[in-house]
Design an enzyme around this catalytic site. Structure first.
Site, short mmCIF file in Angstrom:
data_model
loop_
_atom_site.label_atom_id
_atom_site.label_comp_id
_atom_site.label_asym_id
_atom_site.label_seq_id
_atom_site.Cartn_x
_atom_site.Cartn_y
_atom_site.Cartn_z
N SER A 1 0.85 -1.20 0.00
CA SER A 1 0.00 0.00 0.00
C SER A 1 0.89 1.26 0.00
CB SER A 1 -0.96 -0.04 1.19
OG SER A 1 -2.00 0.90 1.04
N ASP B 1 -9.16 -5.56 -5.03
CA ASP B 1 -8.32 -4.56 -4.36
C ASP B 1 -8.90 -3.16 -4.53
OD1 ASP B 1 -6.07 -3.23 -3.28
OD2 ASP B 1 -4.71 -4.67 -4.21
N HIS C 1 -7.11 -5.89 -0.90
CA HIS C 1 -5.96 -5.04 -0.64
C HIS C 1 -4.89 -5.72 0.22
CE1 HIS C 1 -3.99 -1.19 -0.76
NE2 HIS C 1 -4.01 -1.04 0.54
#
Length: 304
Positions: free
Chosen positions: A111, A251, A278
Site C-alpha cells: 500500500s 483490491d 488489498h
C-alpha cells in the site's frame, strides 16, 4: 521451529526508529535481506508481520520497522503538517540501511509502503536488488477516482451515509463507521473476522492518528491529507531495479491505479491474486509468500 527475532532502536536525528530483524535458523549465504515497508502512512508493521515467515522459508533475513510517528517508533503528535513528507520517510529508510549495514537488499512495500518503495527506487540506490510493489497506487488522483467507483457499488444506504457524514464532518459517527467497515470488508481485507494483526495496526493508528490523518485522511477512501496530490508516474522510468507489481482482484488499488508501474518501469511484471483484495498477504498468505520468494530467487539467480 522458532525463528530468532531481534528488536532494536535506530537513532534517526533526534528520534528513534523501531526495528525487528528475523534471522533464519539455516541461512542461505546467497539470499539477500528483505526489507518490508508497511502502509498507512502510519499503520505500523503489525499487519505485515506474517511476511517475516519468508525468513525461514527462503533462508534470508527479513527486516520490519515502524516508520516514524507510529508503532514503537517515536511519536510526534505536535509536529507541523509539513513535517510529514515522502522525503522524510525516504531519509528514514536510508538512515536505517546505513545503521544496519545493508549493502545489498530487496525491498517490499505494501500500500503506502509500495509508494514509498517507488520513491526510494527512483533515486536508484546502489544496494537495491529488487522492488516488490504490493497493492499500491502510482498516484493519489488515480486512487481517489478508483475509490469513487468502488463506493458507487456499495449498497445505497452505505453510500448515503458516507456522503452525508463527510459533508457534515461527522466521520466518527457510528453510521459512517459502519459504512466504512462495509467498504473494508469488500476491498481492504476479505478475511472474516478481520485478522488480529490488521486490528493491531488499526488500533495503534486510531490511538495516535497524526501521520495517517495528516497525510491521508480519516480512512482509505476519503483522502483529504497532504498526499492527495502525490504522483510518481512521471518518475517511474528512472527505476532500474527488477520490479514485481502485486494486486488483488477486489483490491481498492484497482488496475487503473497500479497500471503505470507496469507500463512505465522497464521490465516490470504484474501479478493479480484472484479472490483477494488489498491485504493479499493476509488473505492468501502462503500463495503470496510463494510468489515473492520465487521473484527474489529469480532476481538473485539472474544477478550471478
Amino acid at each position: 521451529m522458532r525463528v530468532p527475532r531481534a528488536e532494536r532502536f535506530v537513532p534517526f536525528g533526534d528520534h528513534q526508529t523501531w526495528v525487528q530483524i528475523t534471522t533464519p535458523v539455516n541461512a542461505d549465504p546467497h539470499a539477500l535481506p528483505l526489507v518490508v515497508l508497511h502502509g498507512g502512512p502510519g499503520m505500523a508493521h503489525n499487519y505485515v508481520a506474517n511476511i517475516a515467515e519468508l525468513a525461514q522459508e527462503t533462508g534470508r533475513v527479513v527486516v520490519h520497522y515502524d516508520q516514524l510517528g507510529c508503532g514503537a517508533s517515536t511519536h510526534l503528535p505536535d509536529a507541523p503538517a509539513d513535517f510529514w513528507t515522502p522525503a522524510l520517510f525516504v531519509d528514514e529508510f536510508d538512515n536505517l540501511c546505513r545503521a544496519l549495514e545493508l549493502e545489498r537488499y530487496h525491498l517490499l512495500g505494501q500500500s503506502w509502503g509500495g509508494m514509498l518503495g517507488a520513491e526510494i527506487a527512483v533515486r536508484q540506490p546502489a544496494g537495491l536488488a529488487s522492488l516488490s510493489i504490493c497493492n499500491s497506487p502510482a498516484s493519489m488522483e488515480l486512487w481517489v477516482a478508483a475509490a469513487g467507483e468502488l463506493r458507487d457499488q456499495l449498497p445505497p444506504e452505505a453510500r448515503d451515509a458516507l456522503t452525508k457524514h463527510e459533508a457534515a464532518g461527522t466521520v466518527t459517527d457510528p453510521e459512517y463507521l459502519a459504512a466504512t467497515a462495509e467498504f473494508y470488508r469488500r476491498h481492504v481485507c476479505r478475511v472474516e473476522p478481520m485478522p488480529k494483526d490488521f486490528l493491531d495496526s488499526e488500533a495503534q493508528m486510531e490511538a495516535e492518528p497524526t501521520v495517517y490523518h495528516t497525510m491521508n485522511g480519516p480512512n482509505e477512501f476519503h483522502v483529504v491529507g497532504s498526499l492527495r496530490q502525490w504522483s510518481i508516474i512521471d518518475r517511474l522510468p528512472s527505476i532500474t531495479a527488477p520490479t514485481l507489481v502485486v494486486a488483488g482482484e477486489f483490491d481498492e488499488a484497482t488496475p487503473a491505479t497500479w497500471a503505470p508501474y507496469v507500463t512505465q518501469i522497464p521490465g516490470a511484471r504484474p501479478h493479480v491474486f484472484a479472490g483477494a483484495s488489498h491485504c493479499t498477504h493476509l488473505e492468501q498468505p502462503a500463495q503470496f509468500r510463494s510468489l515473492i520468494a520465487g521473484f527474489l530467487a529469480g532476481c538473485e539467480a539472474s544477478a550471478q
